[in-house]
Each structure stands twice: as C-alpha cells, then as structure tokens.
Motif scaffolding. Structure first.
Motif, PDB file in Angstrom:
ATOM      1  N   SER A  75       0.821  -1.209   0.000  1.00 34.32           N
ATOM      2  CA  SER A  75       0.000   0.000   0.000  1.00 34.32           C
ATOM      3  C   SER A  75       0.858   1.263   0.000  1.00 34.32           C
ATOM      4  N   PHE A 119      -5.962   3.009  -1.529  1.00 34.03           N
ATOM      5  CA  PHE A 119      -4.764   2.183  -1.365  1.00 34.03           C
ATOM      6  C   PHE A 119      -4.533   1.772   0.095  1.00 34.03           C
ATOM      7  N   ARG A 253      -4.627  -7.014  -3.398  1.00 37.32           N
ATOM      8  CA  ARG A 253      -4.975  -6.761  -1.987  1.00 37.32           C
ATOM      9  C   ARG A 253      -6.277  -7.440  -1.569  1.00 37.32           C
TER      10      ARG A 253
END
Length: 478
Positions: A75, A119, A253
C-alpha cells in the motif's frame, strides 16, 4: 505519526486550494502536493524502521465498520506512486489556463485524497467509499475542462461514469454478502472465511467486474480511449498514471486473498483475457492517427500485461506487476505530458499534422525519445525490470503465455518508434515549435531520472513490496 496524516493533508490541501482563489490555486495545489510527498516519504521511512503506522479505530457500530488503514509495503508503494506523480502532474499544468482554476485544482487534490484512501483502507466498506469518491472528481474534471466536441465529451464521460459505478455496485454486493458471513468488513477477517467454491466464484466475479472496468481489461475497455482523448491532459494523467492502478492493486490486496480457489480455477481465462488486451491494444494503437488515442491504446496493452502478471499467482508475477505499475505510472504521465507540450505549440493531436520537431527543439526530442524507449522496455529502465519479471512469471505458468505476452515489446517498439518518426522527424514544420521551458524540463528530467535510476537499481522497490507479496501468497495458498 500514523498514516491518516497523509489523508488529512490531502483533504486540507483540496479545501485550501478551493479557498485560495483562481490566482493562487495552482501554487497552493503544488505546495500541498509536495507536502504530501514529504509526508509519505517520512511515513515510509518510519515503516521501514519498524514503527507501526497503521490505524484501526471503531467508526460505525451498526453495521460494524472500522476506520482501518493498513500501511504495509504494497500500500505504501502505491501511496508513494500517487504522491510522487501528483506534484509532477500539477506542475505540468502550469502552461495551461483553466477557467475556475480553484475548482479544478481542488478536485485534483481531492481525487488524490480518495485514491490514497483506496490504497490504504483495510475495511471493505471504507475501501468502497474511497473507491467511489475517486470517481466524482475525475468525472467533473473530464466533463468541465475536457477538450473536443462538447456532446461527444459528455457521452464519453457519462459512459465512463455509468460503467465504473455499475461495476462497483457488484463489488458492494459482494462485500455485503461477506459481512453476513464474517460480521465485519475488515480485510483480515474476510481472508479467514472458509468460503465454498461456489461462494468464492461469485465473490471473485463480482470483484473482477469492478476491477476489469477500472483497469481496464477487454472486453470492458470500451470507455477508455475516448475518455483519455477527451479529458484534459491532467485528467488523462490522473486516470492512466494512478487511477487504473487502483484496480490492479485491488486484485492483489482484495480479490486474490479473499477468493483464492476461484483465482486458481479461472487462472487460464484471466491470463488469456489479459494477454488478449495486450495484443488488441497494440494492434489498434498501430492504426491511430490521434496521438492521445495512440497512447491510450498503448496503455491498454501495458496494463493487460500487468494484469496477466497478477493472475499468475506467483511471487515473480506479483513483484513484476507492482514494479511495472510504478514504471507505467511514470512513463505514461511523461508521454501524455509530451503530447500536451506538442499540443501547446501545434494546437493539434493529429499525428499527420506534426513532424519536423527535431530540427527546432533538440532538448524536447531527446527527452521524448528516452520516454519512448522506456515505454518499449529498453534495458536500463524500470519498465524493462517490470516487463521481464512478468514475462518470466508467465513462462513459469505456460511458455505460450510468455510468447504471446511478449508481443507487447515487439508491437510496442514498432508503433511507438513509428509514432516518434512521424511526430518528431522529417522536414522542418511550417509551425514554430519552441523548445521546452524550465518548468517542462523539470517534469521530464524527474520522470526520466526515476525510470533510469530504478531501472539500474530496483532493489528498494522490490524490498519494500516483497514482504506484502509473500503474505498475499500465503493467504492464496492457505
């Protein structure tokens, strides 16, 4: 210091830019974008020093929603990409005059705020809110400050808005279903669920629709070229340099760790669609007569290869994909800025009305040539590191994937060098092309220096993201 500071800074920057008035808006936006870069650099140094900068606090009691931000290598790499490109994008716009510039630059910073939030968020509902918030500013940036025929622009932007919003609703439904199983939206809780193969398939497809539209992956790409062409160049840079990375990042993710069985089952289809985008984007780019549309299809080809790397489910594939995300972000912003520099002098994006620039602007020609070579993954550039690693990962899955994916290098070299020849070489153009200004040089030099430095020394990027990638692979193979 926790990671929420970067969000606060960008949000305050958006408000301050709006309140600063049209005269000072661009300078205030640049100041806050530089401050965001400094802040994110400090946060990364703290993270590398072993300090926990993540955040998780209760937010909404019913349903159970947390204001949770996960700051790990993956991230933070995306946050650094965003905050590094943001001041370059703002600075690149100094040669343009925008009506209601306080609104324009305020929206740019608000979009950066939403993308950084996407993010960082590790709560599904918070992530979805940031994901949708990022859509609002780019809609107005493209609609109000775009170029070309007004009706065509409206059609392109509305199509983009409906496509992305519609795809995202399926993702929201998937989160709602996961909440009924876990009683939480937290990523750590969702990845621990014991979902059946059928459940994983539907969850995976719901996420895929949202991400495939955003990236985009064919056949969900039909909005892209028109919007890239009609949006102001700043908007195109935000879309191609940063916003599409939201989809690629989210695959790693969210999608793969939550539905790993479905990812393994449909790997051949996913890689096939991604590689089809590589070939399709490259072939269509060969036929383009508009410089921005050519770069748009070039971007489609490159992100197709990145998506293929993500779906290999290998360490090399994920690592190469992240490296290529970063490299693509910088090089595509540089190329679109080069197109904008040409437009400022010639007043056109039509390739057949260009040519003869080299004899008038040697500095611009040299910098443009380096960006073109980086785009085609010349060894010594970060793009080469990313593409080579992705192709290697594809060869580990099936050698034919690597062969077909490698067409992006061959076809890319052909259409990019042909474009350079038509735009820059030939007899001196009758239109005057003044060489680059100091501001333009600064933007180009920073982008080129980044691509060359990390092309020769990619270790810091790999070291930053690899622990997160290994964690993701553990979740996939659990």
């Amino acid at each position: 210091m926790n990671v929420s500071l970067i969000l606060i800074l960008l949000l305050v920057g958006a408000i301050a830019t709006f309140l600063s008035g049209d005269k000072f808006a661009s300078k205030v936006a640049l100041l806050f974008s530089l401050a965001a870069l400094v802040c994110s650099s400090i946060l990364v140094n703290q993270f590398l020093g072993g300090i926990n900068i993540s955040l998780s606090n209760p937010w909404i009691l019913q349903p159970n929603v947390s204001f949770a931000l996960k700051a790990d290598g993956l991230s933070l790499a995306m946050v650094l990409l965003t905050t590094s490109l943001l001041p370059l994008i703002v600075l690149s716009s100094f040669g343009n005059n925008f009506n209601n510039s306080k609104n324009f630059y305020g929206l740019v910073l608000f979009m950066a705020f939403a993308m950084v939030g996407t993010f960082l968020a590790s709560d599904g509902l918070l992530y979805y809110i940031f994901w949708e918030l990022a859509l609002i500013p780019i809609y107005f940036i493209a609609l109000v400050w775009g170029n070309g025929d007004t009706e065509e622009r409206k059609k392109a932007v509305v199509k983009f808005f409906i496509y992305t919003l519609g795809g995202s609703l399926f993702m929201l439904i998937a989160f709602a279903y996961l909440y009924t199983k876990a009683g939480s939206f937290l990523l750590d809780d969702l990845t621990k669920l014991d979902l059946s193969t059928t459940e994983q398939t539907w969850i995976f497809l719901a996420f895929f629709l949202a991400y495939a539209i955003k990236i985009p992956i064919i056949p969900f790409h039909t909005w892209q070229a028109k919007v890239y062409q009609k949006a102001p160049t700043v908007g195109t840079m935000l879309l191609s340099g940063i916003m599409l990375k939201m989809g690629l990042y989210s695959v790693i993710r969210w999608q793969l760790p939550i539905a790993p069985l479905a990812a393994k089952t449909y790997m051949p289809v996913l890689i096939g669609l991604s590689i089809a985008g590589v070939i399709y984007g490259s072939i269509v780019a060969l036929r383009q007569k508009d410089l921005k549309k050519l770069l748009a299809y070039s971007s489609l080809a490159h992100v197709g290869l990145i998506a293929a790397g993500c779906y290999t489910l290998t360490a090399d594939g994920l690592s190469g994909a992240v490296s290529q995300m970063i490299a693509h972000g910088f090089v595509i912003v540089g190329l679109f800025f080069a197109a904008e520099v040409i437009f400022r002098r010639f007043g056109t994006y039509k390739i057949d009305e260009m040519g003869g620039v080299r004899s008038q602007a040697s500095k611009f020609t040299s910098m443009f040539m380096i960006l073109v070579l980086a785009s085609v993954a010349l060894p010594g550039t970060l793009n080469f590191i990313g593409e080579f690693t992705v192709l290697y990962s594809l060869s580990q899955v099936n050698i034919w994937y690597a062969v077909l994916g490698g067409t992006t290098i061959i076809l890319g070299a052909y259409y990019m060098l042909k474009m350079f020849q038509n735009v820059m070489l030939g007899e001196t153009n009758t239109k005057l092309f003044t060489d680059v200004t100091i501001t333009e040089i600064i933007v180009f030099v920073i982008i080129i220096a980044f691509l060359l430095f990390y092309g020769l020394y990619p270790k810091p990027i790999v070291d930053l993201v690899m622990p997160s990638i290994k964690e993701t692979l553990i979740q996939i193979n659990r």
